[in-house]
Design a protein around this motif. Sequence first.
Motif, PDB file in Angstrom:
ATOM      1  N   VAL A 140       0.831  -1.207   0.000  1.00  0.00           N
ATOM      2  CA  VAL A 140       0.000   0.000   0.000  1.00  0.00           C
ATOM      3  C   VAL A 140       0.867   1.259   0.000  1.00  0.00           C
ATOM      4  CG1 VAL A 140      -1.877  -1.171   1.218  1.00  0.00           C
ATOM      5  CG2 VAL A 140      -0.155   0.097   2.529  1.00  0.00           C
ATOM      6  N   VAL A 141       0.264   2.369  -0.402  1.00  0.00           N
ATOM      7  CA  VAL A 141       0.914   3.678  -0.364  1.00  0.00           C
ATOM      8  C   VAL A 141       0.675   4.336   0.991  1.00  0.00           C
ATOM      9  CG1 VAL A 141       0.932   5.996  -1.377  1.00  0.00           C
ATOM     10  CG2 VAL A 141       0.735   3.987  -2.850  1.00  0.00           C
ATOM     11  N   PHE A 142      -0.528   4.164   1.534  1.00  0.00           N
ATOM     12  CA  PHE A 142      -0.866   4.699   2.848  1.00  0.00           C
ATOM     13  C   PHE A 142      -1.877   3.779   3.515  1.00  0.00           C
ATOM     14  CE2 PHE A 142      -4.020   6.356  -0.027  1.00  0.00           C
ATOM     15  CZ  PHE A 142      -5.201   6.322   0.695  1.00  0.00           C
ATOM     16  N   VAL A 143      -2.037   3.960   4.832  1.00  0.00           N
ATOM     17  CA  VAL A 143      -2.978   3.150   5.622  1.00  0.00           C
ATOM     18  C   VAL A 143      -4.212   3.992   5.913  1.00  0.00           C
ATOM     19  CG1 VAL A 143      -3.326   1.942   7.816  1.00  0.00           C
ATOM     20  CG2 VAL A 143      -1.119   1.807   6.643  1.00  0.00           C
ATOM     21  N   ASP A 144      -5.405   3.446   5.684  1.00  0.00           N
ATOM     22  CA  ASP A 144      -6.645   4.210   5.844  1.00  0.00           C
ATOM     23  C   ASP A 144      -6.942   4.563   7.295  1.00  0.00           C
ATOM     24  OD1 ASP A 144      -8.146   4.426   3.147  1.00  0.00           O
ATOM     25  OD2 ASP A 144      -7.401   2.371   3.169  1.00  0.00           O
ATOM     26  N   SER A 145      -6.697   3.659   8.213  1.00  0.00           N
ATOM     27  CA  SER A 145      -6.964   3.906   9.628  1.00  0.00           C
ATOM     28  C   SER A 145      -5.839   4.723  10.241  1.00  0.00           C
ATOM     29  CB  SER A 145      -7.106   2.579  10.386  1.00  0.00           C
ATOM     30  OG  SER A 145      -7.003   2.779  11.780  1.00  0.00           O
ATOM     31  N   GLY A 146      -6.202   5.842  10.885  1.00  0.00           N
ATOM     32  CA  GLY A 146      -5.199   6.679  11.530  1.00  0.00           C
ATOM     33  C   GLY A 146      -4.425   5.943  12.601  1.00  0.00           C
ATOM     34  N   LEU A 147      -5.125   5.126  13.386  1.00  0.00           N
ATOM     35  CA  LEU A 147      -4.475   4.394  14.474  1.00  0.00           C
ATOM     36  C   LEU A 147      -3.446   3.406  13.934  1.00  0.00           C
ATOM     37  CD1 LEU A 147      -4.208   3.695  17.456  1.00  0.00           C
ATOM     38  CD2 LEU A 147      -6.082   2.050  17.172  1.00  0.00           C
ATOM     39  N   PHE A 148      -3.804   2.629  12.913  1.00  0.00           N
ATOM     40  CA  PHE A 148      -2.878   1.638  12.366  1.00  0.00           C
ATOM     41  C   PHE A 148      -1.749   2.303  11.573  1.00  0.00           C
ATOM     42  CE2 PHE A 148      -6.381  -1.246  13.318  1.00  0.00           C
ATOM     43  CZ  PHE A 148      -5.691  -2.332  13.837  1.00  0.00           C
ATOM     44  N   ALA A 149      -2.029   3.465  10.986  1.00  0.00           N
ATOM     45  CA  ALA A 149      -0.967   4.213  10.313  1.00  0.00           C
ATOM     46  C   ALA A 149       0.073   4.674  11.324  1.00  0.00           C
ATOM     47  CB  ALA A 149      -1.559   5.410   9.572  1.00  0.00           C
ATOM     48  N   ILE A 150      -0.388   5.198  12.443  1.00  0.00           N
ATOM     49  CA  ILE A 150       0.511   5.677  13.491  1.00  0.00           C
ATOM     50  C   ILE A 150       1.212   4.503  14.173  1.00  0.00           C
ATOM     51  CG2 ILE A 150       0.513   6.741  15.801  1.00  0.00           C
ATOM     52  CD1 ILE A 150      -1.577   8.699  14.666  1.00  0.00           C
ATOM     53  N   LEU A 151       0.495   3.405  14.356  1.00  0.00           N
ATOM     54  CA  LEU A 151       1.105   2.211  14.940  1.00  0.00           C
ATOM     55  C   LEU A 151       2.274   1.735  14.084  1.00  0.00           C
ATOM     56  CD1 LEU A 151       0.798   0.091  17.254  1.00  0.00           C
ATOM     57  CD2 LEU A 151      -0.553  -1.275  15.638  1.00  0.00           C
ATOM     58  N   GLY A 152       2.074   1.702  12.762  1.00  0.00           N
ATOM     59  CA  GLY A 152       3.131   1.256  11.863  1.00  0.00           C
ATOM     60  C   GLY A 152       4.286   2.237  11.773  1.00  0.00           C
ATOM     61  N   GLU A 153       3.989   3.546  11.790  1.00  0.00           N
ATOM     62  CA  GLU A 153       5.031   4.555  11.548  1.00  0.00           C
ATOM     63  C   GLU A 153       5.700   5.069  12.821  1.00  0.00           C
ATOM     64  OE1 GLU A 153       3.520   7.672   9.084  1.00  0.00           O
ATOM     65  OE2 GLU A 153       3.211   6.347   7.348  1.00  0.00           O
ATOM     66  N   THR A 154       4.979   5.051  13.972  1.00  0.00           N
ATOM     67  CA  THR A 154       5.571   5.572  15.213  1.00  0.00           C
ATOM     68  C   THR A 154       5.578   4.543  16.340  1.00  0.00           C
ATOM     69  OG1 THR A 154       3.479   6.496  16.040  1.00  0.00           O
ATOM     70  CG2 THR A 154       4.802   7.908  14.611  1.00  0.00           C
ATOM     71  N   GLY A 155       5.089   3.332  16.054  1.00  0.00           N
ATOM     72  CA  GLY A 155       5.168   2.253  17.025  1.00  0.00           C
ATOM     73  C   GLY A 155       4.195   2.372  18.190  1.00  0.00           C
ATOM     74  N   LEU A 156       4.446   1.579  19.209  1.00  0.00           N
ATOM     75  CA  LEU A 156       3.565   1.518  20.374  1.00  0.00           C
ATOM     76  C   LEU A 156       3.545   2.845  21.132  1.00  0.00           C
ATOM     77  CD1 LEU A 156       1.773  -0.668  21.638  1.00  0.00           C
ATOM     78  CD2 LEU A 156       3.649  -1.213  23.191  1.00  0.00           C
ATOM     79  N   ILE A 157       4.692   3.501  21.213  1.00  0.00           N
ATOM     80  CA  ILE A 157       4.756   4.786  21.920  1.00  0.00           C
ATOM     81  C   ILE A 157       3.833   5.805  21.241  1.00  0.00           C
ATOM     82  CG2 ILE A 157       6.243   6.692  22.654  1.00  0.00           C
ATOM     83  CD1 ILE A 157       8.602   4.765  22.573  1.00  0.00           C
ATOM     84  N   GLY A 158       3.932   5.883  19.938  1.00  0.00           N
ATOM     85  CA  GLY A 158       3.114   6.830  19.187  1.00  0.00           C
ATOM     86  C   GLY A 158       1.640   6.499  19.252  1.00  0.00           C
ATOM     87  N   ALA A 159       1.296   5.201  19.094  1.00  0.00           N
ATOM     88  CA  ALA A 159      -0.112   4.791  19.075  1.00  0.00           C
ATOM     89  C   ALA A 159      -0.791   5.052  20.422  1.00  0.00           C
ATOM     90  CB  ALA A 159      -0.228   3.315  18.702  1.00  0.00           C
TER      91      ALA A 159
END
Length: 446
Positions: free
Chosen positions: A324-343
Amino acid sequence: MSLIELSLMAYYLFTLKYIIWDVNEVTISKFSAQKTLWIFTIAMLISGFYPLINPIDKSAFQFLKTFIHLYYLVFFLFSVLILPINHKTWKGVIRVWLWLSIFINTYAVYQLVARIFDLPFAWIEFTNVVSADRVAQDNIQTEAIVVKFESFYRATSIFTEPSTLGVFNIITLCFTAIPLINHKGRLLKSSLVTYFIIALSLIGITLTFSLIAVASLFLIFFATLIFEKKKNWKFFAYLFGISALVILVADQIVVSYMDVSILSLFYDRVEGIIYSLTSGRQEFVSGESFVDRVRTSAEGFRLWQMNYLSGVGLGNTYNYSNEVVFVDSGLFAILGETGLIGALSFIALFLFTFLNIKRIDELSIDSENSLINNMAKYLILFIAFMNIVTSNQYVGPNMWFYLGFTFSIINLGKKELNEDQLKIKFFNNNLKERFNSGIRSYLKSN
């Protein structure tokens, strides 16, 4: 950079003028949501470690670009606490929103008629520069996306997709219907205009055929039953009846011209999703986006497994994903890009913002201000639901603008209650006076 983001530059320059040039003393309220915002900004910074250690293509540069852009947007939440914005200012902004909603929803209705009879302005073209760049093509001229379900063309109005129009109308209802249900009054003087805006918003939601909008509508109304001690049950019943009538009439008009029922399509769409989830066999309505949303969210979860703690870096879904180019869900996008701390800090940001504004709404002394407080409470609840569950807006200006609005209302509420006030004067010397004095001295000497 969008027009909204460019306008923020002027706003930020005015903020700097206020504290540096004019040397004004600033009174800022302290509240818990601010702390979660700091943690989230730190999580964004830490996420840059992964693309530095495991670089792919331009991953480090992509992180830096997204990081600077995101901090640029996040600064809005701090700037609204610095400038002397009051409830009257926000009331003016919301009134403009409500008057614009009449034009936007009227055009949405016209749009469907224009598409049936091939009239002018039935479609709006957009230039998708970002997508074009990522697939190494020239600028792509495209019409508003995801506009057809079966034989029904979904309304988009001035927006690029139907769901955005649905979101716009949910926010409009937070500004109109919700305060009336909760005995908070109305912002516009005319009750007729207020009810007309509510009716148009409901029609707009129906014509978008957006499950996100419908689910959000039920969430907001259900939340009023939970959080409000004093409710206008008579108006609630009246609004429910009128809403049902408006939706039925709109549906019948669509049936008479397009030979398709929106309500039947809604039923088929929900039934298809439930059946597919329970049976494991895909039986979706033609044009269903649910599958893509689940697929991109699963990809966000897979990216998180590459680096549990801090993710693969801001803006790097495209670089580290083959799917994918981007993740539709904000939570899963942040989980993937900023990890557990970010989520976790992202969820905490919305949770504590809601708890802070809920407390301000309950303790507000000024009845006029309580109208805006109540709007902000349900607006942030909706924005939280949308960005955590269905949408990915954390790298765009919209989510931060709504959070900034709510931060400002919390700040004003705590000032009203005279709680946790912090007075700051960033500079002691008045630069403006020194500059003027220098000019006068120079002119006298010459």
